[in-house]
Design a protein around this motif. Structure first.
Motif, PDB file in Angstrom:
ATOM      1  N   LYS A  47       0.833  -1.198   0.000  1.00 20.65           N
ATOM      2  CA  LYS A  47       0.000   0.000   0.000  1.00 20.65           C
ATOM      3  C   LYS A  47       0.871   1.254   0.000  1.00 20.65           C
ATOM      4  O   LYS A  47       2.004   1.244   0.459  1.00 20.65           O
ATOM      5  CB  LYS A  47      -0.901   0.023   1.234  1.00 20.65           C
ATOM      6  N   GLY A  48       0.285   2.330  -0.490  1.00 20.65           N
ATOM      7  CA  GLY A  48       0.979   3.620  -0.454  1.00 20.65           C
ATOM      8  C   GLY A  48       0.151   4.671  -1.159  1.00 20.65           C
ATOM      9  O   GLY A  48      -0.533   4.385  -2.142  1.00 20.65           O
ATOM     10  N   VAL A  49       0.182   5.897  -0.658  1.00 19.96           N
ATOM     11  CA  VAL A  49      -0.615   6.972  -1.251  1.00 19.96           C
ATOM     12  C   VAL A  49      -0.061   7.339  -2.620  1.00 19.96           C
ATOM     13  O   VAL A  49       1.063   6.954  -2.990  1.00 19.96           O
ATOM     14  CB  VAL A  49      -0.656   8.220  -0.343  1.00 19.96           C
ATOM     15  N   PRO A 181      -9.633  -9.828  -0.452  1.00 19.39           N
ATOM     16  CA  PRO A 181      -9.944 -10.405   0.861  1.00 19.39           C
ATOM     17  C   PRO A 181      -8.675 -10.667   1.664  1.00 19.39           C
ATOM     18  O   PRO A 181      -7.639 -11.053   1.106  1.00 19.39           O
ATOM     19  CB  PRO A 181     -10.656 -11.724   0.510  1.00 19.39           C
ATOM     20  N   ARG A 182      -8.780 -10.478   2.968  1.00 17.58           N
ATOM     21  CA  ARG A 182      -7.606 -10.592   3.833  1.00 17.58           C
ATOM     22  C   ARG A 182      -7.002 -11.994   3.775  1.00 17.58           C
ATOM     23  O   ARG A 182      -5.791 -12.163   3.850  1.00 17.58           O
ATOM     24  CB  ARG A 182      -8.004 -10.243   5.265  1.00 17.58           C
ATOM     25  N   ASN A 183      -7.843 -13.019   3.623  1.00 11.20           N
ATOM     26  CA  ASN A 183      -7.316 -14.388   3.623  1.00 11.20           C
ATOM     27  C   ASN A 183      -6.605 -14.758   2.329  1.00 11.20           C
ATOM     28  O   ASN A 183      -6.062 -15.854   2.196  1.00 11.20           O
ATOM     29  CB  ASN A 183      -8.436 -15.402   3.912  1.00 11.20           C
ATOM     30  N   CYS A 184      -6.626 -13.851   1.359  1.00 11.08           N
ATOM     31  CA  CYS A 184      -5.915 -14.097   0.100  1.00 11.08           C
ATOM     32  C   CYS A 184      -4.527 -13.461   0.094  1.00 11.08           C
ATOM     33  O   CYS A 184      -3.793 -13.579  -0.891  1.00 11.08           O
ATOM     34  CB  CYS A 184      -6.712 -13.547  -1.086  1.00 11.08           C
ATOM     35  N   VAL A 185      -4.189 -12.750   1.154  1.00 14.64           N
ATOM     36  CA  VAL A 185      -2.920 -12.024   1.213  1.00 14.64           C
ATOM     37  C   VAL A 185      -2.062 -12.583   2.338  1.00 14.64           C
ATOM     38  O   VAL A 185      -2.518 -12.712   3.474  1.00 14.64           O
ATOM     39  CB  VAL A 185      -3.165 -10.510   1.443  1.00 14.64           C
ATOM     40  N   CYS A 186      -0.822 -12.923   2.018  1.00 14.37           N
ATOM     41  CA  CYS A 186       0.097 -13.460   3.029  1.00 14.37           C
ATOM     42  C   CYS A 186       0.779 -12.352   3.821  1.00 14.37           C
ATOM     43  O   CYS A 186       1.045 -12.507   5.012  1.00 14.37           O
ATOM     44  CB  CYS A 186       1.169 -14.325   2.358  1.00 14.37           C
ATOM     45  N   MET A 187       1.068 -11.242   3.160  1.00 16.98           N
ATOM     46  CA  MET A 187       1.774 -10.157   3.836  1.00 16.98           C
ATOM     47  C   MET A 187       1.343  -8.819   3.245  1.00 16.98           C
ATOM     48  O   MET A 187       1.177  -8.690   2.034  1.00 16.98           O
ATOM     49  CB  MET A 187       3.297 -10.331   3.679  1.00 16.98           C
ATOM     50  N   VAL A 188       1.145  -7.857   4.122  1.00 23.13           N
ATOM     51  CA  VAL A 188       0.818  -6.486   3.705  1.00 23.13           C
ATOM     52  C   VAL A 188       1.993  -5.588   4.068  1.00 23.13           C
ATOM     53  O   VAL A 188       2.468  -5.604   5.202  1.00 23.13           O
ATOM     54  CB  VAL A 188      -0.463  -5.970   4.391  1.00 23.13           C
ATOM     55  N   THR A 189       2.476  -4.837   3.097  1.00 24.84           N
ATOM     56  CA  THR A 189       3.553  -3.877   3.349  1.00 24.84           C
ATOM     57  C   THR A 189       3.062  -2.485   2.974  1.00 24.84           C
ATOM     58  O   THR A 189       2.059  -2.331   2.283  1.00 24.84           O
ATOM     59  CB  THR A 189       4.812  -4.211   2.524  1.00 24.84           C
ATOM     60  N   GLU A 190       3.768  -1.499   3.465  1.00 21.17           N
ATOM     61  CA  GLU A 190       3.379  -0.111   3.185  1.00 21.17           C
ATOM     62  C   GLU A 190       4.616   0.701   2.832  1.00 21.17           C
ATOM     63  O   GLU A 190       5.647   0.600   3.504  1.00 21.17           O
ATOM     64  CB  GLU A 190       2.698   0.500   4.411  1.00 21.17           C
ATOM     65  N   ILE A 191       4.520   1.475   1.765  1.00 24.27           N
ATOM     66  CA  ILE A 191       5.608   2.371   1.397  1.00 24.27           C
ATOM     67  C   ILE A 191       5.395   3.680   2.134  1.00 24.27           C
ATOM     68  O   ILE A 191       4.378   4.350   1.953  1.00 24.27           O
ATOM     69  CB  ILE A 191       5.662   2.618  -0.122  1.00 24.27           C
ATOM     70  N   ARG A 192       6.327   4.002   2.975  1.00 22.39           N
ATOM     71  CA  ARG A 192       6.225   5.234   3.737  1.00 22.39           C
ATOM     72  C   ARG A 192       6.848   6.388   2.963  1.00 22.39           C
ATOM     73  O   ARG A 192       7.756   6.204   2.156  1.00 22.39           O
ATOM     74  CB  ARG A 192       6.945   5.066   5.082  1.00 22.39           C
ATOM     75  N   GLY A 193       6.373   7.576   3.247  1.00 21.43           N
ATOM     76  CA  GLY A 193       6.924   8.768   2.613  1.00 21.43           C
ATOM     77  C   GLY A 193       8.168   9.242   3.331  1.00 21.43           C
ATOM     78  O   GLY A 193       8.769   8.522   4.133  1.00 21.43           O
ATOM     79  N   PHE A 194       8.544  10.477   3.054  1.00 23.97           N
ATOM     80  CA  PHE A 194       9.727  11.060   3.673  1.00 23.97           C
ATOM     81  C   PHE A 194       9.504  11.286   5.168  1.00 23.97           C
ATOM     82  O   PHE A 194       8.465  11.795   5.583  1.00 23.97           O
ATOM     83  CB  PHE A 194      10.054  12.408   3.025  1.00 23.97           C
TER      84      PHE A 194
END
Length: 765
Positions: A47-49, A181-194
């Motif tokens: 995820k990321g804006v 769906p949450r059960n279809c994803v093994c890992m959620v990552t997020e790209i952070r800004g500055f």
């Protein structure tokens, strides 16, 4: 959980989060299990804006692989974008045919099966997907050579029914993440800004003149709106572009300090570039021409119409609806390259988009403003009879701006929040002056701002949600009105703030000030304001953004626990430690907080509850003084359920001074056996535990082995045999327990090895 928050709200929330350790994953390790559990990671959702760098990250992953720099165990990487897949909405393919359609090299090599290869599929931009991804009604497909619609292919690939050996990497903006769906994803990552230091680093690298860079950094810090938005790399670039032009042309002139000013300057800079670069004009020539005005007006209409529909990517049909043909759009993207861009994939039609969501929102606001100023039409009115109504009378601008406020407040997902800031900023005469040449006339009524400001302040007294109130304060800032905030700020600084007499608007101002402070919200102490339930409910957004909250002895009721439960379950909560000492929780409070602590979004690590001498120190459930055994047992059942939950992140649990007895310990021991239990410290002092309870604990510690490192059983009745069971575990190399407390003594593994067991018992008595 559907994320209904506008991206700017998410950015502002992220900018307030206290610094705490997080797991950093390099892009080349995206499918590697770094937890030590040796689990296969098939599907990753990142995820990321907008503008944060999701696409660039996937491109770097692919390039590093292609250049033999990483992941050489992978045979094929197939990068797709949802923009490309959208145009195939009405066509049918098998998975193999879809790959061949986009990657002809695979077809030419005669590869018609991927089951025996290590394959990575990248699907970039889920938020741009226009395919009907219905995970509940789609038929199951397991044959990669059977043709079907593209959406059915994708759903079965994501669910693991189709080519289960493949790895999938999906990128998305946060608002669209819930489509998978949450059960279809093994890992959620997020790209952070500055981070704040990275913001400074960016400007110091961009501006080599140290004095100039320092001035820009200092100026940005004085404007909370600008400083927050610099979290996004794209906005840093916009800011740097504007600052560079202003410093060159205005010498020591005043720098833009609101978002509206910044984007007006940015637009003017791009128009000047067009005039000089494409029209052969000089820097000193008037930069607005009939042609450039028409371009901006057309782009503004496109921005507004598509913003209303929630579209950020535009196809030819979208342009046609707005009266722009594809050739004109190509010209616009070729001239205003830093505003509007054209993209083309290998096999897709042309698609267009603005360089960032905020640019689209600014141009949309500019279009609505221009339309009203030039013709009196209010494009925000829903009814057709009102759409073409020309306002008459002295107050028509106020009616216009007030209707915009109402419209934005009605939005369930805040999609007009930033639009409203820009629109109200454009109401200022000073900002309209900056746009001379584009505006043929300006709103000159000197009463516009006071009446609109008054209307916003009235709305702030209507008990709005925290997010809507905060946006209205940002709107006031765009209109250069800080009176309400200044009033509360002065009271805070002088120590004369009395929360007993605050109006709803003043409470909102206090929340805005606390959340806008540059100081990290490490500890929130309700007693500094008012140890009351009303104060807590008013200041919940501040609690949510804090790392630790002290709410001890505040006479809280079920209403507060409902609010806290919702807060703890929120994806945007930063709270890791909560002190509810000396509050009468009762069973209802225990149940509410237990439910919240099982949420996968809960970040709480420590929760303390004391009633008289009883205490609970944890992240998972809380106990007050429950005298009836059947009540206590229900609480233990609730706690056991939380501890066994896969989403539990409890590290420290203190249940001292509660009459748990062996029956309660038995329930807790069952939870400790769970592979999901993350407890490291367990305190059971003064809990009426006998040999039976110790036997259950020893069994739990042996069967897992658990994560438990420290166990406190002071002032219980385990007898010699109970203590022998547990102390023997200290010598077991498979146990992680290394500290056992009993009586007044603390005995660790190293000391125990040097002592005879009878001497240990003597010390423990």
């Amino acid at each position: 959980e559907v994320n209904k928050k506008h991206e700017v709200r998410q950015i502002e929330t992220a900018s307030r989060k206290p610094d705490r350790p997080e797991t950093t994953i390099r892009e080349e390790d995206i499918f590697k299990d770094l937890t030590g559990r040796d689990e296969q990671i098939r599907t990753v959702l990142t995820k990321g804006v907008a503008g944060i760098g999701k696409t660039v990250l996937t491109q770097k992953y692919t390039l590093d692989w292609a250049e033999d720099k990483a992941n050489q165990d992978i045979q094929f990487i197939f990068p797709f974008t949802f923009r490309e897949l959208n145009v195939l909405k009405d066509e049918k393919f098998s998975l193999v045919e879809l790959v061949h359609h986009f990657f002809t090299e695979a077809k030419e090599a005669g590869i018609w099966s991927f089951e025996d290869f290590q394959v990575v599929f990248i699907f970039d931009g889920l938020d741009e997907c226009r395919l009907p991804l219905d995970f509940h009604k789609t038929t199951i497909l397991t044959d990669p050579r059977k043709s079907t619609s593209v959406d059915v292919l994708l759903i079965n690939l994501i669910r693991g029914k189709l080519l289960p050996s493949a790895h999938l990497w999906i990128t998305t903006r946060p608002a669209a993440a819930n489509q998978i769906p949450r059960n279809c994803v093994c890992m959620v990552t997020e790209i952070r800004g500055f981070t704040d230091p990275q913001k400074e680093e960016y400007f110091r690298k961009r501006f080599r003149d140290e004095e100039q860079a320092s001035r820009i950094i200092s100026h940005i810090k004085t404007s909370r709106s600008l400083h927050i938005m610099c979290y996004i790399p794209v906005f840093c670039w916009i800011t740097a572009t504007v600052m560079e032009d202003v410093l060159e042309t205005r010498e020591r002139g005043e720098l833009p300090k609101t978002l509206t000013e910044m984007y007006i300057y940015f637009l003017v800079v791009q128009v000047k570039v067009k005039k000089v670069k494409y029209d052969g004009g000089a820097e000193t020539d008037p930069h607005w021409s009939p042609e450039s005005r028409k371009m901006i007006e057309s782009l503004g209409k496109l921005a507004f119409d598509q913003l209303q529909k929630g579209n950020l990517i535009f196809y030819e049909s979208d342009l046609t609806e707005c009266g722009i043909d594809i050739r004109a759009a190509s010209v616009y993207s070729g001239v205003f390259t830093q505003i509007f861009k054209e993209e083309r994939g290998l096999y897709q039609d042309k698609v267009f988009c603005f360089i960032h969501l905020s640019v689209q929102e600014f141009l949309a606001a500019l279009h609505v403003h221009l339309t009203f100023i030039n013709s009196g039409l209010n494009l925000l009115e829903e009814q057709k009879s009102q759409l073409f109504k020309i306002f008459k009378g002295k107050n028509k601008p106020n009616v216009f701006y007030q209707s915009a406020v109402d419209k934005a407040l009605q939005s369930p997902n805040g999609h007009l929040d930033l639009f409203l800031r820009f629109l109200l900023g454009l109401s200022l005469q000073t900002n309209q002056t900056l746009l001379r040449g584009l505006l043929t006339q300006t709103g000159s009524d000197s009463q516009i701002n006071p009446e609109t400001v008054g209307y916003i302040k009235k709305k702030l007294s209507d008990n709005l949600s925290a997010e809507k109130s905060i946006n209205l304060f940002h709107c006031l800032n765009e209109m250069n009105d800080c009176s309400l905030v200044d009033e509360i700020q002065q009271s805070l600084s002088s120590g004369s703030l009395s929360t007993d007499e605050l109006s709803p608007a003043q409470w909102s101002a206090l929340v805005f000030i606390l959340l806008s402070s540059e100081k990290d919200l490490d500890v929130f102490d309700l007693h500094k304001f008012s140890a009351s339930e009303e104060a807590l409910l008013r200041l919940l957004p501040v609690v949510k953004a804090s790392n630790k909250a002290l709410l001890n002895g505040c006479f809280l009721s079920k209403r507060s626990y409902e609010a806290l439960s919702s807060l703890l379950s929120s994806q945007s909560s930063s709270l890791t430690e909560l002190d509810l000492s000396n509050n009468n929780l009762q069973d209802s409070g225990v149940k509410l907080l237990s439910d919240a602590l099982q949420s996968p979004h809960c970040t709480l690590k420590t929760l303390r509850s004391l009633s008289g001498l009883s205490s609970f120190f944890s992240l998972c459930c809380l106990f007050c003084r429950l005298s009836a055994c059947n009540h206590l047992e229900r609480s233990c059942e609730a706690l056991s359920s939380v501890l066994s939950s896969q989403s539990s992140s409890l590290r420290d649990l203190d249940l001292s001074d509660n009459d748990l007895q062996d029956s309660g310990v038995k329930l807790l021991s069952a939870a400790v056996k769970s592979p999901h239990c993350t407890l490291e410290t367990l305190s059971l002092s003064h809990c009426l535990i006998t040999k039976e309870g110790c036997t259950c604990l020893a069994s739990a510690l042996t069967s897992n082995p658990s994560h438990l490192r420290e166990l406190d059983l002071t002032y219980n009745h385990p007898g010699d045999s109970g203590m022998m069971l547990l102390s023997a575990g200290l010598k077991d190399p498979h146990w992680r327990l290394d500290t056992l407390r009993y009586g007044e003594c603390l005995v660790g593994k190293e000391k125990l090895e040097k002592l005879s067991f009878p001497y240990f018992l003597f010390l423990s008595c």
